[in-house]
Design an enzyme around this catalytic site. Sequence first.
Site, PDB file in Angstrom:
ATOM      1  N   SER A 143      -0.294  12.190  -2.555  1.00 10.66           N
ATOM      2  CA  SER A 143       0.379  12.090  -1.251  1.00 10.66           C
ATOM      3  C   SER A 143       0.488  13.480  -0.653  1.00 10.66           C
ATOM      4  O   SER A 143       0.334  14.495  -1.359  1.00 10.66           O
ATOM      5  CB  SER A 143       1.781  11.506  -1.462  1.00 10.66           C
ATOM      6  OG  SER A 143       2.609  11.713  -0.328  1.00 10.66           O
ATOM      7  N   TYR A 156      10.050   9.722  -4.904  1.00  8.98           N
ATOM      8  CA  TYR A 156       8.654   9.646  -4.452  1.00  8.98           C
ATOM      9  C   TYR A 156       8.015  11.034  -4.505  1.00  8.98           C
ATOM     10  O   TYR A 156       6.895  11.206  -5.017  1.00  8.98           O
ATOM     11  CB  TYR A 156       8.608   9.067  -3.031  1.00  8.98           C
ATOM     12  CG  TYR A 156       7.218   8.772  -2.524  1.00  8.98           C
ATOM     13  CD1 TYR A 156       6.549   7.613  -2.900  1.00  8.98           C
ATOM     14  CD2 TYR A 156       6.563   9.654  -1.657  1.00  8.98           C
ATOM     15  CE1 TYR A 156       5.271   7.338  -2.429  1.00  8.98           C
ATOM     16  CE2 TYR A 156       5.295   9.382  -1.182  1.00  8.98           C
ATOM     17  CZ  TYR A 156       4.647   8.230  -1.565  1.00  8.98           C
ATOM     18  OH  TYR A 156       3.378   7.956  -1.103  1.00  8.98           O
TER      19      TYR A 156
HETATM   20  P1  NAP Z   1       1.250  -0.760   0.308  1.00 11.98           P
HETATM   21  O1  NAP Z   1       0.507  -1.432   1.418  1.00 11.98           O
HETATM   22  O2  NAP Z   1       2.709  -0.947   0.162  1.00 11.98           O
HETATM   23  O3  NAP Z   1       0.492  -1.054  -1.051  1.00 11.98           O
HETATM   24  C1  NAP Z   1       1.025  -0.676  -2.303  1.00 11.98           C
HETATM   25  C2  NAP Z   1       0.280  -1.424  -3.366  1.00 11.98           C
HETATM   26  O4  NAP Z   1       0.880  -1.133  -4.639  1.00 11.98           O
HETATM   27  C3  NAP Z   1       0.384  -2.933  -3.180  1.00 11.98           C
HETATM   28  O5  NAP Z   1      -0.784  -3.548  -3.602  1.00 11.98           O
HETATM   29  C4  NAP Z   1       1.529  -3.270  -4.111  1.00 11.98           C
HETATM   30  O6  NAP Z   1       1.576  -4.625  -4.496  1.00 11.98           O
HETATM   31  C5  NAP Z   1       1.201  -2.363  -5.266  1.00 11.98           C
HETATM   32  N1  NAP Z   1       2.314  -2.268  -6.173  1.00 11.98           N
HETATM   33  C6  NAP Z   1       3.553  -1.789  -5.920  1.00 11.98           C
HETATM   34  N2  NAP Z   1       4.344  -1.956  -7.003  1.00 11.98           N
HETATM   35  C7  NAP Z   1       3.583  -2.540  -7.973  1.00 11.98           C
HETATM   36  C8  NAP Z   1       3.813  -2.966  -9.290  1.00 11.98           C
HETATM   37  N3  NAP Z   1       5.020  -2.856  -9.875  1.00 11.98           N
HETATM   38  N4  NAP Z   1       2.803  -3.530  -9.981  1.00 11.98           N
HETATM   39  C9  NAP Z   1       1.587  -3.684  -9.419  1.00 11.98           C
HETATM   40  N5  NAP Z   1       1.307  -3.310  -8.165  1.00 11.98           N
HETATM   41  C10 NAP Z   1       2.292  -2.739  -7.441  1.00 11.98           C
HETATM   42  O7  NAP Z   1       1.093   0.812   0.491  1.00 11.98           O
HETATM   43  P2  NAP Z   1      -0.157   1.784   0.669  1.00 11.98           P
HETATM   44  O8  NAP Z   1       0.205   2.687   1.769  1.00 11.98           O
HETATM   45  O9  NAP Z   1      -1.434   1.037   0.694  1.00 11.98           O
HETATM   46  O10 NAP Z   1       0.002   2.615  -0.675  1.00 11.98           O
HETATM   47  C11 NAP Z   1      -0.989   2.731  -1.666  1.00 11.98           C
HETATM   48  C12 NAP Z   1      -0.825   4.055  -2.362  1.00 11.98           C
HETATM   49  O11 NAP Z   1      -1.031   5.104  -1.417  1.00 11.98           O
HETATM   50  C13 NAP Z   1       0.558   4.289  -2.943  1.00 11.98           C
HETATM   51  O12 NAP Z   1       0.459   4.965  -4.176  1.00 11.98           O
HETATM   52  C14 NAP Z   1       1.219   5.178  -1.895  1.00 11.98           C
HETATM   53  O13 NAP Z   1       2.245   5.956  -2.434  1.00 11.98           O
HETATM   54  C15 NAP Z   1       0.054   6.008  -1.471  1.00 11.98           C
HETATM   55  N6  NAP Z   1       0.185   6.684  -0.185  1.00 11.98           N
HETATM   56  C16 NAP Z   1       0.285   5.989   0.973  1.00 11.98           C
HETATM   57  C17 NAP Z   1       0.384   6.689   2.177  1.00 11.98           C
HETATM   58  C18 NAP Z   1       0.455   5.992   3.493  1.00 11.98           C
HETATM   59  O14 NAP Z   1       0.598   6.691   4.524  1.00 11.98           O
HETATM   60  N7  NAP Z   1       0.349   4.693   3.587  1.00 11.98           N
HETATM   61  C19 NAP Z   1       0.399   8.070   2.178  1.00 11.98           C
HETATM   62  C20 NAP Z   1       0.310   8.744   0.963  1.00 11.98           C
HETATM   63  C21 NAP Z   1       0.191   8.043  -0.216  1.00 11.98           C
HETATM   64  P3  NAP Z   1       2.522  -5.665  -3.685  1.00 11.98           P
HETATM   65  O15 NAP Z   1       1.762  -6.012  -2.426  1.00 11.98           O
HETATM   66  O16 NAP Z   1       2.690  -6.781  -4.623  1.00 11.98           O
HETATM   67  O17 NAP Z   1       3.813  -4.937  -3.363  1.00 11.98           O
END
Ligand code: NAP
Length: 251
Positions: A143, A156
Site C-alpha cells: 500500500s 493497516y
Molecule cells: P476489496 O474490494 O475490499 O477486496 C478485498 C479482498 O480481500 C476481498 O476479496 C475480500 O473478500 C478479501 N478478504 C478480506 N478478508 C478476508 C479473509 N478473512 N479471508 C479471505 N479473504 C478476505 O479491496 P481491494 O481494494 O480490492 O483490496 C485488495 C488489496 O489491495 C488489499 O490487501 C488492500 O489492502 C490493498 N490495497 C487497496 C487499495 C485501494 O485503493 N483499493 C490501495 C492499497 C492497497 P470479501 O469480499 O469476502 O470481503
Amino acid sequence: MSHPFDLSGQVAVVTGANTGIGRGIAVALAGAGADVALVGRSRAEETAADVVALGRRAALIDADLSTIEPVQSVIDRTLAELGRLDILVNNAGIIRRADAVDFTEEDWDAVIDTNLKSLFFLCQAAGRHMITQGRGKIVNIASLLSFQGGIRVPSYTASKSGVAGLTKLLANEWAAKGVNVNAIAPGYIGTNNTAALQSDETRNRQILERIPAGRWGDPKDIGGAAVFLCSSASDYVHGHVLAVDGGWLAR
Ligand code: NAP
C-alpha cells in the site's frame, strides 16, 4: 521463443479474488495465459467466469484468511486441482478506521492477522514448494501506507509496512533459490476498500487533487504490474515494492 510476459502453462494462486484488485489481477494473469486458483471467503464465481472466458482453468478455493488454519490446504488444493503452483499473489486484506487514541485490540488483531500473519504463512507454504521446484513468483499487495503513515488506520499502516519489510526479507532468503518475492503498492484504486473515501465529496476531491494522473486507479492498472512481476520479464527483480499510484508518491 515465448514472449517474456507469457504465463502459458503456469498456475497462479490469487487470494481475495472475488472483487476489486484481486479480481483485476486474476483476470490479467489469465489473460497472460495462467490458470488461476481463486482463494477467498466469498466464492469468486464471476472472476472464475472471466478466467474461463479467456480459455484458462479456474479453481474456487474457500478459505477464511483471518486465521492461518486454511493456509496449507490452499496450497494442497491448488496442486490437487490445477496440478502445479508457480505464482502466489497475496491480495486479501482489510482495513479498520478509528482515531489512534480509541483504536481497539480487536481492530488491531483483525487487520494484522489477515493482512500480515496469513500473508507470511502463505508465502512460507508456497515458498517451500517453489524452492523445491527451483522457481516461483510471489507478489504481495502492499500500500502507499508501506511508505507513508496515513491517518486513523494504525493497524493497516503497521500491516502494510510489515508487508514491505517481509517482502524484502523473503527476497533476501529466496532470490538465490529461484524464487522472486516482490510487492505492489497500489495507490487510490476504486474498490469496496475505498468506497467510503470515494463517497465523501471532500476527501474524494482532496485525493484527486493530489494524484498527478488526475484519476482514481482501476484494478486493471494493478493487473498489468502483476503480470510483469509474475513473468520471466521480472526474473532479476527481487524485494521491490512497485508503486502503481498515478504518481502519488512522486508529489
Ligand atoms: P476489496 O474490494 O475490499 O477486496 C478485498 C479482498 O480481500 C476481498 O476479496 C475480500 O473478500 C478479501 N478478504 C478480506 N478478508 C478476508 C479473509 N478473512 N479471508 C479471505 N479473504 C478476505 O479491496 P481491494 O481494494 O480490492 O483490496 C485488495 C488489496 O489491495 C488489499 O490487501 C488492500 O489492502 C490493498 N490495497 C487497496 C487499495 C485501494 O485503493 N483499493 C490501495 C492499497 C492497497 P470479501 O469480499 O469476502 O470481503
